[in-house]
Design an enzyme around this catalytic site. Structure first.
Site, PDB file in Angstrom:
ATOM      1  N   TYR A  57      -3.596  -8.224  16.354  1.00  0.00           N
ATOM      2  CA  TYR A  57      -3.541  -7.173  15.331  1.00  0.00           C
ATOM      3  C   TYR A  57      -4.791  -6.312  15.414  1.00  0.00           C
ATOM      4  O   TYR A  57      -4.717  -5.071  15.365  1.00  0.00           O
ATOM      5  CB  TYR A  57      -3.414  -7.809  13.950  1.00  0.00           C
ATOM      6  CG  TYR A  57      -3.522  -6.827  12.805  1.00  0.00           C
ATOM      7  CD1 TYR A  57      -2.462  -5.977  12.488  1.00  0.00           C
ATOM      8  CD2 TYR A  57      -4.679  -6.755  12.024  1.00  0.00           C
ATOM      9  CE1 TYR A  57      -2.558  -5.082  11.439  1.00  0.00           C
ATOM     10  CE2 TYR A  57      -4.781  -5.873  10.973  1.00  0.00           C
ATOM     11  CZ  TYR A  57      -3.719  -5.032  10.680  1.00  0.00           C
ATOM     12  OH  TYR A  57      -3.829  -4.134   9.639  1.00  0.00           O
ATOM     13  N   LYS A  84      -5.072  -2.266  16.100  1.00  0.00           N
ATOM     14  CA  LYS A  84      -5.709  -1.335  15.173  1.00  0.00           C
ATOM     15  C   LYS A  84      -6.892  -0.623  15.824  1.00  0.00           C
ATOM     16  O   LYS A  84      -7.195   0.530  15.500  1.00  0.00           O
ATOM     17  CB  LYS A  84      -6.140  -2.060  13.896  1.00  0.00           C
ATOM     18  CG  LYS A  84      -4.968  -2.383  12.972  1.00  0.00           C
ATOM     19  CD  LYS A  84      -4.233  -1.118  12.558  1.00  0.00           C
ATOM     20  CE  LYS A  84      -3.099  -1.372  11.590  1.00  0.00           C
ATOM     21  NZ  LYS A  84      -2.393  -0.134  11.205  1.00  0.00           N
ATOM     22  N   ILE A  89       0.824  -1.202   0.000  1.00  0.00           N
ATOM     23  CA  ILE A  89       0.000   0.000   0.000  1.00  0.00           C
ATOM     24  C   ILE A  89       0.861   1.256   0.000  1.00  0.00           C
ATOM     25  O   ILE A  89       0.552   2.237  -0.681  1.00  0.00           O
ATOM     26  CB  ILE A  89      -0.958  -0.014   1.205  1.00  0.00           C
ATOM     27  CG1 ILE A  89      -2.006  -1.127   1.046  1.00  0.00           C
ATOM     28  CG2 ILE A  89      -1.663   1.334   1.366  1.00  0.00           C
ATOM     29  CD1 ILE A  89      -2.901  -1.321   2.251  1.00  0.00           C
TER      30      ILE A  89
END
Length: 240
Positions: free
Chosen positions: A150, A154, A19
């Site tokens: 994870y 986040k 990304i």
């Protein structure tokens, strides 16, 4: 606040692949004057340097090291847009033997890394009335069991991003929180996603959302399903 890419100077962490690389290319294609490629390995951006010449500048950066991020901010005082893209993901459920280790590593990069970047660049972004873009995830609003640690990291980074929207917004700085679903990257493949959207939906979405002055971006098909279900809460609680 609307931010256009044309003639702007940007800095992107983790710009060497996935990304981050796509954001670099989208920004340059939309007329960015210069893009700083902030990466751990300065040899990993040679292809981008060969392709774009002096429009890109590679800088060493380690999100887990405050001194490294301070040095990065000193080297890029002309920056208008900071994209905090770099992150890590571990395969760990709450019952995994490595859950605590994974959570510690992910928080150091994904959460404390955001704090380090935001604080180091706050004054520069304020002086330029610029923008901070944070790569969060749909996992920030839903826990995925085999990616539990994870998801937790986040969720924490998204919560901080909400706070940054208010505090940096008071200084004239735009903040964009990006929430992709499965994207065709090395990280996505490692997480086991066999069907994933192209990286360009994220990078081009960022360009459009900055121009529109949005806070949230749910760029891909799966993410947009989350957006539809989340919209009321966002409007009435997050953005209130």
């Amino acid at each position: 606040m609307s931010i256009t890419i044309e003639n702007k100077v940007a800095l992107i962490t983790g710009a060497n692949r996935g990304i981050g690389k796509a954001i670099t290319e989208s920004f340059l294609n939309h007329g960015a004057k210069k893009v700083y490629l902030a990466v751990r390995d300065v040899n990993s951006t040679k292809a981008l340097e060969e392709k774009y010449g002096d429009k890109v500048v590679t800088l060493q950066a380690d999100l887990t090291n405050q001194a490294s991020i301070n040095a990065l901010a000193e080297a890029a005082k002309d920056v208008d847009i900071v994209v905090n893209n770099a992150g890590i993901a571990k395969l760990a459920s709450p019952l995994s033997d490595n859950a605590e280790e994974a959570l510690t590593q992910e928080f150091d990069v994904n959460v404390f890394g955001l704090l380090r970047v935001a604080n180091a660049f706050a004054a520069t972004l304020e002086s330029h009335k610029g923008a901070l873009v944070q790569l969060n995830s749909v996992a920030s609003i839903k826990n995925f069991p085999d990616l539990s640690t994870y998801s937790a990291s986040k969720a924490a980074s998204y919560s901080l991003t909400q706070g940054l929207r208010v505090k940096l917004g008071e200084k004239g700085v735009s903040v964009l929180s990006v929430h992709p679903g499965p994207i065709a990257t090395d990280m996505g493949a490692a997480a086991g996603f066999t069907e994933a959207s192209d990286v360009s939906v994220v990078s081009e979405g960022i360009v459009s959302s900055l121009k529109a002055g949005d806070f949230h971006l749910f760029p891909d098909e799966m993410a947009k399903q989350f957006e539809g279900a989340y919209q009321s809460f966002s409007d009435n609680v997050v953005m209130a």
